[in-house]
Write a protein that holds these residues in place. Structure first.
Motif, PDB file in Angstrom:
ATOM      1  N   HIS A  34      44.629  29.474  44.779  1.00  0.00           N
ATOM      2  CA  HIS A  34      43.320  30.050  45.071  1.00  0.00           C
ATOM      3  C   HIS A  34      42.495  30.319  43.816  1.00  0.00           C
ATOM      4  CE1 HIS A  34      45.505  30.944  48.820  1.00  0.00           C
ATOM      5  NE2 HIS A  34      44.321  31.022  49.401  1.00  0.00           N
ATOM      6  N   SER A  35      43.029  29.974  42.655  1.00  0.00           N
ATOM      7  CA  SER A  35      42.399  30.361  41.399  1.00  0.00           C
ATOM      8  C   SER A  35      41.003  29.760  41.209  1.00  0.00           C
ATOM      9  CB  SER A  35      43.291  29.974  40.216  1.00  0.00           C
ATOM     10  OG  SER A  35      43.509  28.568  40.172  1.00  0.00           O
ATOM     11  N   ALA A  36      40.799  28.547  41.695  1.00  0.00           N
ATOM     12  CA  ALA A  36      39.484  27.917  41.538  1.00  0.00           C
ATOM     13  C   ALA A  36      38.432  28.656  42.354  1.00  0.00           C
ATOM     14  CB  ALA A  36      39.556  26.448  41.946  1.00  0.00           C
ATOM     15  N   LYS A  37      38.787  29.039  43.581  1.00  0.00           N
ATOM     16  CA  LYS A  37      37.849  29.782  44.426  1.00  0.00           C
ATOM     17  C   LYS A  37      37.511  31.133  43.798  1.00  0.00           C
ATOM     18  CE  LYS A  37      39.558  27.743  48.740  1.00  0.00           C
ATOM     19  NZ  LYS A  37      40.247  28.033  50.030  1.00  0.00           N
ATOM     20  N   ALA A  38      38.501  31.732  43.129  1.00  0.00           N
ATOM     21  CA  ALA A  38      38.294  33.032  42.498  1.00  0.00           C
ATOM     22  C   ALA A  38      37.653  32.916  41.126  1.00  0.00           C
ATOM     23  CB  ALA A  38      39.629  33.768  42.375  1.00  0.00           C
ATOM     24  N   LYS A  39      37.389  31.676  40.682  1.00  0.00           N
ATOM     25  CA  LYS A  39      36.743  31.415  39.393  1.00  0.00           C
ATOM     26  C   LYS A  39      37.539  31.981  38.215  1.00  0.00           C
ATOM     27  CE  LYS A  39      33.233  29.430  41.391  1.00  0.00           C
ATOM     28  NZ  LYS A  39      33.089  27.949  41.360  1.00  0.00           N
ATOM     29  N   MET A  40      38.872  31.960  38.342  1.00  0.00           N
ATOM     30  CA  MET A  40      39.726  32.458  37.264  1.00  0.00           C
ATOM     31  C   MET A  40      39.673  31.523  36.068  1.00  0.00           C
ATOM     32  SD  MET A  40      43.204  33.692  39.166  1.00  0.00           S
ATOM     33  CE  MET A  40      43.206  35.021  40.365  1.00  0.00           C
ATOM     34  N   LEU A  41      39.553  32.099  34.903  1.00  0.00           N
ATOM     35  CA  LEU A  41      39.606  31.333  33.672  1.00  0.00           C
ATOM     36  C   LEU A  41      41.045  31.174  33.201  1.00  0.00           C
ATOM     37  CD1 LEU A  41      37.898  30.014  31.379  1.00  0.00           C
ATOM     38  CD2 LEU A  41      37.982  32.223  30.223  1.00  0.00           C
ATOM     39  N   ARG A  42      41.827  32.229  33.417  1.00  0.00           N
ATOM     40  CA  ARG A  42      43.212  32.226  32.948  1.00  0.00           C
ATOM     41  C   ARG A  42      44.033  33.195  33.789  1.00  0.00           C
ATOM     42  NH1 ARG A  42      46.254  34.003  27.856  1.00  0.00           N
ATOM     43  NH2 ARG A  42      47.447  32.152  27.234  1.00  0.00           N
ATOM     44  N   TYR A  43      45.290  32.831  34.020  1.00  0.00           N
ATOM     45  CA  TYR A  43      46.212  33.696  34.760  1.00  0.00           C
ATOM     46  C   TYR A  43      47.581  33.602  34.100  1.00  0.00           C
ATOM     47  CZ  TYR A  43      49.504  35.013  38.522  1.00  0.00           C
ATOM     48  OH  TYR A  43      50.532  35.568  39.252  1.00  0.00           O
ATOM     49  N   LEU A  82      32.451  39.045  40.000  1.00  0.00           N
ATOM     50  CA  LEU A  82      31.812  39.656  41.167  1.00  0.00           C
ATOM     51  C   LEU A  82      31.296  38.598  42.138  1.00  0.00           C
ATOM     52  CD1 LEU A  82      29.836  42.590  39.507  1.00  0.00           C
ATOM     53  CD2 LEU A  82      31.809  42.764  41.035  1.00  0.00           C
ATOM     54  N   ALA A  83      30.687  37.561  41.602  1.00  0.00           N
ATOM     55  CA  ALA A  83      30.148  36.507  42.458  1.00  0.00           C
ATOM     56  C   ALA A  83      31.255  35.828  43.256  1.00  0.00           C
ATOM     57  CB  ALA A  83      29.401  35.477  41.612  1.00  0.00           C
ATOM     58  N   ALA A  84      32.395  35.606  42.614  1.00  0.00           N
ATOM     59  CA  ALA A  84      33.505  34.928  43.286  1.00  0.00           C
ATOM     60  C   ALA A  84      34.162  35.817  44.333  1.00  0.00           C
ATOM     61  CB  ALA A  84      34.539  34.486  42.248  1.00  0.00           C
ATOM     62  N   MET A  85      34.405  37.079  43.993  1.00  0.00           N
ATOM     63  CA  MET A  85      35.163  37.952  44.873  1.00  0.00           C
ATOM     64  C   MET A  85      34.330  38.513  46.021  1.00  0.00           C
ATOM     65  SD  MET A  85      37.962  37.367  43.507  1.00  0.00           S
ATOM     66  CE  MET A  85      38.991  38.370  44.570  1.00  0.00           C
ATOM     67  N   ARG A  86      33.008  38.357  45.964  1.00  0.00           N
ATOM     68  CA  ARG A  86      32.144  38.835  47.053  1.00  0.00           C
ATOM     69  C   ARG A  86      31.880  37.773  48.108  1.00  0.00           C
ATOM     70  NH1 ARG A  86      27.899  42.427  43.349  1.00  0.00           N
ATOM     71  NH2 ARG A  86      29.195  44.327  43.303  1.00  0.00           N
ATOM     72  N   THR A  87      32.423  36.579  47.905  1.00  0.00           N
ATOM     73  CA  THR A  87      32.304  35.531  48.912  1.00  0.00           C
ATOM     74  C   THR A  87      33.370  35.744  49.990  1.00  0.00           C
ATOM     75  OG1 THR A  87      33.843  34.048  47.774  1.00  0.00           O
ATOM     76  CG2 THR A  87      31.502  33.891  47.160  1.00  0.00           C
ATOM     77  N   ASP A  88      33.212  35.083  51.121  1.00  0.00           N
ATOM     78  CA  ASP A  88      34.225  35.149  52.182  1.00  0.00           C
ATOM     79  C   ASP A  88      35.566  34.652  51.672  1.00  0.00           C
ATOM     80  OD1 ASP A  88      32.363  36.155  53.935  1.00  0.00           O
ATOM     81  OD2 ASP A  88      31.939  34.221  54.903  1.00  0.00           O
ATOM     82  N   ALA A  89      35.544  33.573  50.882  1.00  0.00           N
ATOM     83  CA  ALA A  89      36.786  33.020  50.334  1.00  0.00           C
ATOM     84  C   ALA A  89      37.437  34.000  49.366  1.00  0.00           C
ATOM     85  CB  ALA A  89      36.499  31.697  49.632  1.00  0.00           C
ATOM     86  N   GLY A  90      36.618  34.676  48.562  1.00  0.00           N
ATOM     87  CA  GLY A  90      37.147  35.647  47.615  1.00  0.00           C
ATOM     88  C   GLY A  90      37.777  36.831  48.309  1.00  0.00           C
ATOM     89  N   ARG A  91      37.122  37.336  49.360  1.00  0.00           N
ATOM     90  CA  ARG A  91      37.682  38.464  50.114  1.00  0.00           C
ATOM     91  C   ARG A  91      38.971  38.078  50.830  1.00  0.00           C
ATOM     92  NH1 ARG A  91      32.066  39.826  50.613  1.00  0.00           N
ATOM     93  NH2 ARG A  91      31.792  38.400  52.372  1.00  0.00           N
ATOM     94  N   GLU A  92      39.018  36.853  51.346  1.00  0.00           N
ATOM     95  CA  GLU A  92      40.236  36.375  52.000  1.00  0.00           C
ATOM     96  C   GLU A  92      41.365  36.236  50.985  1.00  0.00           C
ATOM     97  OE1 GLU A  92      42.950  34.832  54.824  1.00  0.00           O
ATOM     98  OE2 GLU A  92      41.207  36.145  54.919  1.00  0.00           O
ATOM     99  N   PHE A  93      41.048  35.729  49.809  1.00  0.00           N
ATOM    100  CA  PHE A  93      42.034  35.598  48.729  1.00  0.00           C
ATOM    101  C   PHE A  93      42.622  36.959  48.380  1.00  0.00           C
ATOM    102  CE2 PHE A  93      42.441  35.008  43.888  1.00  0.00           C
ATOM    103  CZ  PHE A  93      43.792  34.709  43.983  1.00  0.00           C
ATOM    104  N   ASP A  94      41.784  37.957  48.234  1.00  0.00           N
ATOM    105  CA  ASP A  94      42.266  39.292  47.895  1.00  0.00           C
ATOM    106  C   ASP A  94      43.166  39.836  48.996  1.00  0.00           C
ATOM    107  OD1 ASP A  94      42.170  41.544  45.996  1.00  0.00           O
ATOM    108  OD2 ASP A  94      41.207  42.619  47.641  1.00  0.00           O
ATOM    109  N   ARG A  95      42.809  39.596  50.248  1.00  0.00           N
ATOM    110  CA  ARG A  95      43.630  40.061  51.370  1.00  0.00           C
ATOM    111  C   ARG A  95      45.012  39.409  51.337  1.00  0.00           C
ATOM    112  NH1 ARG A  95      45.707  38.618  55.807  1.00  0.00           N
ATOM    113  NH2 ARG A  95      44.897  36.483  55.643  1.00  0.00           N
TER     114      ARG A  95
END
Length: 257
Positions: A34-43, A82-95
């Motif tokens: 899910h990292s691309a949807k969350a716009k992660m640079l590094r994990y 913020l932009a990534a995590m406020r999307t439907d995909a971002g909220r689903e990822f967090d869940r």
């Protein structure tokens, strides 16, 4: 860059080895997927080693029990996160993440904080990694400041006074890389801990030190003097009894720098 540091304690009934195995081989791939949807640079997963961590504090006295590891996530900016995590995909990822975290972590007794890095001893490119197959280790020193100081005062002293002390003696201490990671964006930190039910007070920040095991505990006079200077200055801003130290190995799972 904005960074999230998540200090983790293992779920009751699991050994550290079992927790780290699930985290690396089950939870890790879930984050990567899910990292691309969350716009992660590094994990990066930072796994606490089996060393005797009771020896680390030295003259600092009794400190908190080491965590079992730390999850580290970077974004290009606060706005990107913020932009990534406020999307439907971002909220689903967090869940999905919160749900799976309960399979291996004691979230109530873990804690997360958003932060920014202040490199002090920093080779270029930033490619020093304490992998399982190397003799390098990463020292994590997460601290809370003295009650007599505000967080801004403690971080200012750490950055402008303590940092130069460590930089000047890095060679005699065997330090390959050293950076300060300052807690910030406190409203975001409160929100992420509240959403996960954490009851642990976040830290003022943490120091990260990469070194080779061969340099640790070196009894040469220069090393002893450097350690003494570090201890003495830390006491000016760190509440040792509410801080923690541990050694770790790193597993880089996403890196788009």
């Amino acid at each position: 860059m904005l960074r999230l540091t998540f200090l983790l304690r293992r779920k009751e009934g699991m050994s550290r080895a079992e927790m780290q195995d699930y985290w690396l081989n089950v939870h890790g791939p879930l984050v990567v997927a899910h990292s691309a949807k969350a716009k992660m640079l590094r994990y990066v997963q930072v796994h606490t080693t089996d060393d005797d961590h009771s020896r680390l504090p030295g003259r600092r006295g009794q400190m908190e029990e080491p965590y079992d590891g730390a999850a580290e996530v970077w974004w290009e900016s606060k706005e990107t996160m913020l932009a990534a995590m406020r999307t439907d995909a971002g909220r689903e990822f967090d869940r999905v993440l919160v749900e799976d975290e309960l399979n291996f972590a004691d979230i109530k007794n873990s804690t997360a904080y958003y932060c920014y890095e202040y490199p002090q001893v920093n080779p270029t490119p930033e490619n020093i990694v304490a992998t399982d197959r190397s003799s390098l280790v990463k020292l994590y020193f997460s601290y809370r400041h003295l009650p007599s100081l505000s967080i801004d005062e403690a971080q200012w002293y750490w950055r402008t006074h303590h940092g130069p002390i460590i930089r000047r003696q890095a060679q005699s201490s065997g330090i390959l890389r050293y950076q300060q990671v300052h807690a910030d964006e406190h409203s975001f930190t409160a929100a992420v801990n509240r959403s996960r039910g954490s009851t642990v007070e976040p830290y003022t920040g943490h120091a990260e030190v990469w070194m080779d095991r061969s340099a640790m505990g070196n009894a040469i006079p220069e090393n002893r003097a450097a350690s003494r200077r570090a201890y003495e200055d830390e006491a000016n801003f760190i509440d040792f009894g509410r801080s923690v130290m541990f050694l770790a190995k790193e597993h880089v799972m996403v890196d788009h720098r």
